[in-house]
Design a protein around this motif. Structure first.
Motif, PDB file in Angstrom:
ATOM      1  N   SER A  60       0.866  -1.179   0.000  1.00 49.16           N
ATOM      2  CA  SER A  60       0.000   0.000   0.000  1.00 49.16           C
ATOM      3  C   SER A  60       0.903   1.230   0.000  1.00 49.16           C
ATOM      4  O   SER A  60       1.371   1.689   1.039  1.00 49.16           O
ATOM      5  CB  SER A  60      -0.888  -0.002   1.254  1.00 49.16           C
ATOM      6  OG  SER A  60      -1.641   1.183   1.330  1.00 49.16           O
ATOM      7  N   HIS A  63      -0.971   6.476  -3.907  1.00 52.56           N
ATOM      8  CA  HIS A  63      -1.829   6.425  -5.089  1.00 52.56           C
ATOM      9  C   HIS A  63      -1.169   5.770  -6.296  1.00 52.56           C
ATOM     10  O   HIS A  63      -1.838   5.547  -7.309  1.00 52.56           O
ATOM     11  CB  HIS A  63      -2.241   7.848  -5.492  1.00 52.56           C
ATOM     12  CG  HIS A  63      -1.079   8.717  -5.884  1.00 52.56           C
ATOM     13  ND1 HIS A  63      -0.276   9.320  -4.952  1.00 52.56           N
ATOM     14  CD2 HIS A  63      -0.591   9.063  -7.096  1.00 52.56           C
ATOM     15  CE1 HIS A  63       0.664  10.016  -5.592  1.00 52.56           C
ATOM     16  NE2 HIS A  63       0.493   9.870  -6.883  1.00 52.56           N
ATOM     17  N   TYR A  64       0.125   5.447  -6.225  1.00 52.71           N
ATOM     18  CA  TYR A  64       0.822   4.932  -7.409  1.00 52.71           C
ATOM     19  C   TYR A  64       0.279   3.594  -7.898  1.00 52.71           C
ATOM     20  O   TYR A  64       0.348   3.285  -9.087  1.00 52.71           O
ATOM     21  CB  TYR A  64       2.327   4.804  -7.126  1.00 52.71           C
ATOM     22  CG  TYR A  64       3.017   6.132  -6.935  1.00 52.71           C
ATOM     23  CD1 TYR A  64       2.775   7.191  -7.804  1.00 52.71           C
ATOM     24  CD2 TYR A  64       3.894   6.338  -5.884  1.00 52.71           C
ATOM     25  CE1 TYR A  64       3.394   8.414  -7.635  1.00 52.71           C
ATOM     26  CE2 TYR A  64       4.526   7.560  -5.705  1.00 52.71           C
ATOM     27  CZ  TYR A  64       4.275   8.598  -6.582  1.00 52.71           C
ATOM     28  OH  TYR A  64       4.890   9.809  -6.406  1.00 52.71           O
ATOM     29  N   HIS A  66      -2.943   2.628  -7.477  1.00 57.61           N
ATOM     30  CA  HIS A  66      -4.402   2.671  -7.541  1.00 57.61           C
ATOM     31  C   HIS A  66      -4.933   2.219  -8.902  1.00 57.61           C
ATOM     32  O   HIS A  66      -5.854   1.396  -8.979  1.00 57.61           O
ATOM     33  CB  HIS A  66      -4.890   4.092  -7.235  1.00 57.61           C
ATOM     34  CG  HIS A  66      -6.382   4.218  -7.240  1.00 57.61           C
ATOM     35  ND1 HIS A  66      -7.166   3.868  -6.151  1.00 57.61           N
ATOM     36  CD2 HIS A  66      -7.253   4.629  -8.210  1.00 57.61           C
ATOM     37  CE1 HIS A  66      -8.444   4.065  -6.449  1.00 57.61           C
ATOM     38  NE2 HIS A  66      -8.531   4.525  -7.683  1.00 57.61           N
ATOM     39  N   ASN A  67      -4.358   2.745  -9.984  1.00 61.64           N
ATOM     40  CA  ASN A  67      -4.841   2.400 -11.324  1.00 61.64           C
ATOM     41  C   ASN A  67      -4.619   0.928 -11.640  1.00 61.64           C
ATOM     42  O   ASN A  67      -5.460   0.285 -12.278  1.00 61.64           O
ATOM     43  CB  ASN A  67      -4.147   3.271 -12.372  1.00 61.64           C
ATOM     44  CG  ASN A  67      -4.554   4.734 -12.262  1.00 61.64           C
ATOM     45  OD1 ASN A  67      -5.633   5.039 -11.776  1.00 61.64           O
ATOM     46  ND2 ASN A  67      -3.694   5.631 -12.703  1.00 61.64           N
ATOM     47  N   MET A  69      -4.571  -1.460  -9.402  1.00 64.40           N
ATOM     48  CA  MET A  69      -5.547  -2.195  -8.613  1.00 64.40           C
ATOM     49  C   MET A  69      -6.908  -2.215  -9.316  1.00 64.40           C
ATOM     50  O   MET A  69      -7.571  -3.252  -9.399  1.00 64.40           O
ATOM     51  CB  MET A  69      -5.692  -1.564  -7.226  1.00 64.40           C
ATOM     52  CG  MET A  69      -6.598  -2.350  -6.293  1.00 64.40           C
ATOM     53  SD  MET A  69      -7.007  -1.433  -4.799  1.00 64.40           S
ATOM     54  CE  MET A  69      -5.383  -1.081  -4.170  1.00 64.40           C
ATOM     55  N   MET A  70      -7.318  -1.062  -9.840  1.00 61.48           N
ATOM     56  CA  MET A  70      -8.586  -0.986 -10.560  1.00 61.48           C
ATOM     57  C   MET A  70      -8.572  -1.914 -11.774  1.00 61.48           C
ATOM     58  O   MET A  70      -9.557  -2.603 -12.061  1.00 61.48           O
ATOM     59  CB  MET A  70      -8.843   0.456 -11.003  1.00 61.48           C
ATOM     60  CG  MET A  70      -9.097   1.433  -9.878  1.00 61.48           C
ATOM     61  SD  MET A  70     -10.681   1.139  -9.069  1.00 61.48           S
ATOM     62  CE  MET A  70     -11.807   1.670 -10.354  1.00 61.48           C
ATOM     63  N   ILE A  81      -3.419  -6.415  -0.533  1.00 63.28           N
ATOM     64  CA  ILE A  81      -2.587  -5.250  -0.234  1.00 63.28           C
ATOM     65  C   ILE A  81      -1.775  -5.524   1.019  1.00 63.28           C
ATOM     66  O   ILE A  81      -2.299  -5.976   2.042  1.00 63.28           O
ATOM     67  CB  ILE A  81      -3.461  -3.993  -0.032  1.00 63.28           C
ATOM     68  CG1 ILE A  81      -4.207  -3.669  -1.317  1.00 63.28           C
ATOM     69  CG2 ILE A  81      -2.602  -2.801   0.387  1.00 63.28           C
ATOM     70  CD1 ILE A  81      -3.310  -3.335  -2.484  1.00 63.28           C
ATOM     71  N   LEU A 125     -12.499  -0.680  -1.987  1.00 62.54           N
ATOM     72  CA  LEU A 125     -11.959   0.393  -2.807  1.00 62.54           C
ATOM     73  C   LEU A 125     -12.860   1.624  -2.725  1.00 62.54           C
ATOM     74  O   LEU A 125     -12.381   2.759  -2.706  1.00 62.54           O
ATOM     75  CB  LEU A 125     -11.828  -0.071  -4.260  1.00 62.54           C
ATOM     76  CG  LEU A 125     -10.803   0.661  -5.129  1.00 62.54           C
ATOM     77  CD1 LEU A 125      -9.418   0.585  -4.526  1.00 62.54           C
ATOM     78  CD2 LEU A 125     -10.796   0.097  -6.530  1.00 62.54           C
ATOM     79  N   GLN A 128     -12.011   3.449   0.334  1.00 64.97           N
ATOM     80  CA  GLN A 128     -10.788   4.236   0.154  1.00 64.97           C
ATOM     81  C   GLN A 128     -11.094   5.542  -0.582  1.00 64.97           C
ATOM     82  O   GLN A 128     -10.580   6.605  -0.226  1.00 64.97           O
ATOM     83  CB  GLN A 128      -9.747   3.426  -0.619  1.00 64.97           C
ATOM     84  CG  GLN A 128      -9.073   2.349   0.208  1.00 64.97           C
ATOM     85  CD  GLN A 128      -7.877   1.742  -0.503  1.00 64.97           C
ATOM     86  OE1 GLN A 128      -7.596   2.027  -1.670  1.00 64.97           O
ATOM     87  NE2 GLN A 128      -7.153   0.888   0.195  1.00 64.97           N
ATOM     88  N   GLU A 129     -11.936   5.452  -1.598  1.00 58.71           N
ATOM     89  CA  GLU A 129     -12.324   6.655  -2.333  1.00 58.71           C
ATOM     90  C   GLU A 129     -13.104   7.602  -1.422  1.00 58.71           C
ATOM     91  O   GLU A 129     -12.933   8.826  -1.482  1.00 58.71           O
ATOM     92  CB  GLU A 129     -13.176   6.267  -3.541  1.00 58.71           C
ATOM     93  CG  GLU A 129     -12.424   5.489  -4.609  1.00 58.71           C
ATOM     94  CD  GLU A 129     -13.342   4.965  -5.701  1.00 58.71           C
ATOM     95  OE1 GLU A 129     -14.546   5.294  -5.669  1.00 58.71           O
ATOM     96  OE2 GLU A 129     -12.860   4.230  -6.579  1.00 58.71           O
ATOM     97  N   THR A 132     -10.723   9.520   0.774  1.00 58.73           N
ATOM     98  CA  THR A 132     -10.120  10.639   0.040  1.00 58.73           C
ATOM     99  C   THR A 132     -11.109  11.798  -0.058  1.00 58.73           C
ATOM    100  O   THR A 132     -10.751  12.963   0.123  1.00 58.73           O
ATOM    101  CB  THR A 132      -9.701  10.187  -1.371  1.00 58.73           C
ATOM    102  OG1 THR A 132      -8.769   9.108  -1.274  1.00 58.73           O
ATOM    103  CG2 THR A 132      -9.061  11.336  -2.144  1.00 58.73           C
TER     104      THR A 132
END
Length: 389
Positions: A60, A63-64, A66-67, A69-70, A81, A125, A128-129, A132
């Motif tokens: 974890s 943000h590196y 994040h994409n 993971m999606m 994670i 997820l 997490q959003e 933020t």
């Protein structure tokens, strides 16, 4: 089971595939870009090992990843994670301090192999959003407060008596400052112009201001007409209005997230969308906490402990460890909860009757609220006043 361990970086990532049953590396470490082409390269290299039981994991690291993971979740793959503290502890087991891409990938694999990871899902997820989102909202509110404090400093110089006549930050209040800037200007302005400025229609504009009274107040004011101060008032008003508009957008988005998650936390009387979503997202996956006591510690609302020799400190402040955003949200809503829930109101009165101060009784209610939230989330039930917690 095959484990794909990925070392995350800003522009590229490194991956390794290990057969967890034998510990053999079946795909040597390879590098792929943090872009569409790189993600396709990853899939080409690991696809043969995803047919059966598998796990793809990485640290974890902000943000590196994040994409990526999606991307993996979109392909319905199992993603885990890893806490960076776990990989650090694994790395420090080695006598020699070496760091290479191959070693980093293998260290991550070792942690994943020990099952020391949190499995990710769309819901997690979403949390997490939401974190933020609520933290950005919290920071936005802090900015508004700071700008308003700066504005009041300027008003104290330009027109200190204004706050006693008009409610601060209403549309008429802002219009007076924006149009005139200082009491000296208001005092010299024609009454018809003042009436025009005050004739604002719309919501949040119920405060009536008499133009004659405003002008008389301005003529007697000790305020000063300073160009630099007036310019700052204009700038601060613009920033506050801009941030207030952004606040509306954030509030609407927070309500959307809260409705989508549909958590039982919102069944607690006095907890709204903003504080509820903030508490929910800061706690995250409730399954990671084996007891409500651990959530209390995570929020930093557990009493501090001080002991030295025979001395044992009593009545100490809360520890203030963990998430300050969670702690702030809990304290922001607790009085409203006490006012709307007989369970919490009675508990607060009980603590007061025991000689506790208001703040101490409030702290006890916060810890009770955490215990209630823990029960609701772990059992997926709605709040019931008659339930014993």
């Amino acid at each position: 089971m095959y484990i794909v361990a990925i070392d995350i970086a800003k522009f590229h990532h490194d991956a390794i595939v290990v057969d967890d049953d034998t510990g053999a590396i079946v795909v040597e470490p390879f590098r792929f870009g943090n872009n569409d082409e790189g993600f396709k390269t990853l899939m080409q290299n690991i696809r043969p090992y995803l047919k059966g039981k598998h796990l793809i994991g990485f640290e974890s690291t902000g943000h590196y990843g994040h994409n990526l993971m999606m991307f993996l979740l979109d392909h319905k793959l199992t993603v885990g994670i890893v806490n960076p503290l776990s990989t650090k502890a694994e790395r420090e087991k080695k006598i020699r301090k070496t760091k290479t891409d191959r070693i980093d990938c293998y260290v991550i694999y070792k942690v994943l192999s020990s099952r020391d990871y949190a499995r990710m899902s769309r819901k997690k997820l979403k949390l997490q959003e939401a974190k933020t989102l609520t933290r950005a909202y919290n920071n936005l509110m802090e900015d508004i407060r700071l700008y308003k404090n700066r504005l009041q400093k300027c008003v104290d110089i330009a027109f200190p008596e204004l706050n006693g006549l008009v409610t601060p930050y209403t549309k008429r209040y802002n219009a007076i400052l924006k149009e005139f800037g200082s009491a000296k200007v208001v005092a010299k302005t024609h009454l018809g112009t003042i009436k025009k400025v005050l004739s604002i229609k719309g919501r949040g504009n119920h405060t009536k201001v008499d133009p004659h009274e405003l002008k008389t107040l301005a003529q007697r004011s000790i305020g000063q007409n300073i160009d630099a101060n007036n310019l700052e008032i204009e700038y601060l008003l613009g920033m506050i209005e801009f941030l207030e508009e952004k606040k509306k957008i954030y509030t609407k988005k927070i309500e959307e997230y809260a409705r989508q998650l549909n958590s039982p936390i919102f069944s607690i009387p006095g907890i709204g969308y903003t504080t509820g979503l903030s508490i929910l997202s800061e706690i995250g996956d409730i399954a990671l906490f084996s007891s409500a006591t651990k959530v209390v510690a995570f929020a930093g609302v557990d009493p501090s402990v001080y002991q030295s020799g025979e001395y044992q400190g009593n009545g100490l402040a809360i520890s203030k460890r963990g998430s300050r955003y969670l702690r702030k949200a809990l304290y922001q809503c607790i009085l409203t909860v006490c006012n709307n829930s007989s369970t919490f109101k009675n508990y607060y009165n009980l603590k007061k009757s025991q000689g506790k101060t208001h703040l101490c009784a409030q702290g006890h209610c916060v810890r009770k609220l955490i215990r209630v939230i823990y029960k609701l989330l772990t059992q997926n039930i709605k709040f019931d006043e008659t339930a014993l917690v």
